[in-house]
Enzyme design. Structure first.
Site, mmCIF file in Angstrom:
data_model
loop_
_atom_site.group_PDB
_atom_site.id
_atom_site.type_symbol
_atom_site.label_atom_id
_atom_site.label_comp_id
_atom_site.label_asym_id
_atom_site.label_seq_id
_atom_site.Cartn_x
_atom_site.Cartn_y
_atom_site.Cartn_z
ATOM 1 C CD1 TRP A 107 -77.266 48.016 20.839
ATOM 2 C CD2 TRP A 107 -76.807 48.625 18.724
ATOM 3 N NE1 TRP A 107 -77.322 46.880 20.056
ATOM 4 C CE2 TRP A 107 -77.037 47.224 18.746
ATOM 5 C CE3 TRP A 107 -76.491 49.225 17.498
ATOM 6 C CZ2 TRP A 107 -76.970 46.420 17.612
ATOM 7 C CZ3 TRP A 107 -76.439 48.430 16.350
ATOM 8 C CH2 TRP A 107 -76.672 47.048 16.416
ATOM 9 C CD GLU A 151 -77.928 39.078 11.866
ATOM 10 O OE1 GLU A 151 -79.141 39.253 12.128
ATOM 11 O OE2 GLU A 151 -77.116 38.617 12.694
ATOM 12 C CD GLU A 189 -81.477 38.760 16.060
ATOM 13 O OE1 GLU A 189 -80.879 38.779 14.968
ATOM 14 O OE2 GLU A 189 -81.014 38.232 17.084
ATOM 15 C CG HIS A 192 -78.142 42.320 14.531
ATOM 16 N ND1 HIS A 192 -78.401 41.090 15.103
ATOM 17 C CD2 HIS A 192 -78.074 43.197 15.569
ATOM 18 C CE1 HIS A 192 -78.486 41.221 16.411
ATOM 19 N NE2 HIS A 192 -78.306 42.495 16.717
ATOM 20 C CD GLU A 242 -80.768 34.441 18.379
ATOM 21 O OE1 GLU A 242 -79.732 35.093 18.143
ATOM 22 O OE2 GLU A 242 -81.905 34.905 18.193
ATOM 23 C CB THR A 245 -75.982 34.094 14.763
ATOM 24 O OG1 THR A 245 -76.894 33.203 14.120
ATOM 25 C CG2 THR A 245 -75.934 35.391 13.994
ATOM 26 C CG ASP A 274 -77.983 43.153 20.127
ATOM 27 O OD1 ASP A 274 -77.734 43.611 21.249
ATOM 28 O OD2 ASP A 274 -78.454 43.839 19.195
ATOM 29 C CD GLU A 275 -77.487 37.456 16.621
ATOM 30 O OE1 GLU A 275 -78.411 36.836 17.172
ATOM 31 O OE2 GLU A 275 -77.580 37.962 15.494
ATOM 32 C CG HIS A 278 -81.411 38.011 21.077
ATOM 33 N ND1 HIS A 278 -81.257 38.607 19.846
ATOM 34 C CD2 HIS A 278 -81.833 38.988 21.915
ATOM 35 C CE1 HIS A 278 -81.585 39.888 19.936
ATOM 36 N NE2 HIS A 278 -81.926 40.144 21.182
#
Length: 412
Positions: A107, A151, A189, A192, A242, A245, A274-275, A278
């Site tokens: 994405w 970010e 990252e 973001h 992470e 966030t 995503d966070e 991670h």
């Protein structure tokens, strides 16, 4: 000192070859775009051999020598480096399984934004974005901006990863598991800040120049989470941060949806996803350390919890408001985007994830740390609830508003 005519003739005759051996062309590095990008010394074998060059300069510059020279041979934490190297094959797997594919299959920010190249639709798409965003209150907007600024300071965080001993990327293209993870994590990252920045720009409600000044200040100021080059400390920190966030982005999205901005909700949910991936990876790294050196990780974890986990944007400033970070954090706390309760619950989550209640085979000092850490979440929760109740009583009648240059001086 004097020379005979014949001596001078001999010296002059030899001069061209002597000079040629040490002219720049004899040592120039070959960076021709039609050749390999690797570093290699071009040495004329008729003038000087590679061995002679190495004897003169003290180094060789072919790929193998460069990699060898850049490898660390001594560490502040040799045992910690040995431990993380032991499970580097797992890290290689996680690069392929946890991180998403790059390129067309991944994405990208543009997937969630108006297509400005579509002459027939771009205006309507921007208009729709602004229509959905218009009812999002300024206080939510302030928290979103603060999250975006955090970010956008990504260069600082990649720099930090490269300070963890055993995890560095000395050449910038090193093929080790840890270097591949660092670059792959950074590439994900990076989306973001790009996405949130463009969303805010198209929304038209923010002073983007003030925000950009804040970002530049934050990157310039840097960030010190107290990792001290220790990979154990680094991975405990990232395991915590992470998750924090993820919570913040998720809660901003939830609030945006309540005020009619479904688009922002989708954006925040994607970033939070995503966070979350991670977070699990860094927590898995710590699980692997616990299998090999439980006393070592518990000593680090306990020491970090006796201090405080430093938020990555704590040095945030727009050059005018010296208390910008504190003001932003207070708005986030009041909206319950990220609170002291969340802080306590993250500690609780880590204790459960690493199964510290059932960890055995520890030294006496390790056992003391384990007991301390297992009791810590409830202690923090009590303190957090007491602190939040106290603040709530003070602000129940009318919360204290602060002016933010990010939103043209409006209060939040």
């Amino acid at each position: 000192m004097s020379y005979s005519k014949s001596s001078l003739v001999t010296i002059v005759a030899c001069a061209p070859s002597l000079v040629a051996a040490f002219t720049p062309s004899s040592f120039v590095y070959n960076f021709s775009p039609t050749t390999s990008t690797s570093l290699s010394a071009t040495v004329d074998p008729d003038v000087i051999t590679k061995k002679e060059y190495r004897d003169i300069c003290g180094v060789g510059f072919d790929d193998e020598n460069l990699e060898t020279r850049l490898k660390r041979t001594s560490y502040l934490y040799p045992k910690h480096v040995e431990v993380i190297e032991d499970f580097s094959p797992l890290v290689n797997e996680m690069v392929d399984e946890v991180l998403l594919e790059t390129g067309e299959k991944a994405w990208q920010p543009q997937d969630y934004l108006p297509d400005m190249t579509n002459e027939d639709q771009w205006y309507e798409e921007v208009k729709e974005l602004r229509q959905m965003a218009k009812d999002v209150p300024d206080d939510i907007l302030v928290v979103l901006i603060g999250d975006m600024v955090t970010e956008e300071a990504l260069p600082t965080y990649q720099t930090l990863l490269n300070t963890f001993e055993g995890c560095d990327d000395p050449t910038g293209t090193t093929d080790s598991a840890w270097a591949r993870w660092s670059r792959g994590w950074t590439s994900e990252e990076n989306r973001h800040g790009d996405l949130l920045n463009k969303y805010l720009y198209l929304g038209g409600r923010c002073d983007m120049r003030s925000i950009e000044v804040t970002i530049q200040h934050l990157i310039t100021s840097g960030f010190n989470p107290g990792a001290q080059k220790d990979p154990y400390r680094g991975f405990v920190y990232t395991s915590f941060q992470e998750r924090a966030t993820k919570i913040s982005h998720g809660n901003v999205g939830r609030l945006a949806r309540q005020h009619g901005d479904k688009n922002l909700n989708r954006i925040c949910a994607k970033i939070a996803g995503d966070e979350g991936r991670h977070e699990k990876a860094y927590q898995q790294f710590c699980t692997e350390i616990l299998k090999r050196d439980p006393d070592g990780l518990l000593e680090v974890f306990g020491d970090m919890m006796r201090g405080q986990i430093v938020m990555p944007a704590e040095l945030m400033t727009d050059g005018k408001d010296e208390e910008l970070y504190e003001n932003f954090a207070n708005v986030a706390q009041r909206l319950e985007v990220y609170t002291a309760i969340d802080y306590a619950e993250i500690i609780e989550h880590l204790v459960k994830t690493w199964d510290l209640e059932n960890l055995d085979g520890l030294s006496s000092s390790g056992e003391k740390e384990r007991e301390y850490l297992c009791k810590l979440p409830q202690r923090y929760k009590k303190l957090a609830e007491r602190s939040m109740n106290k603040k709530k009583k003070v602000t129940d009648d009318e919360p204290e508003l602060k002016s933010f240059n990010w939103i043209y001086g409006r209060q939040a």
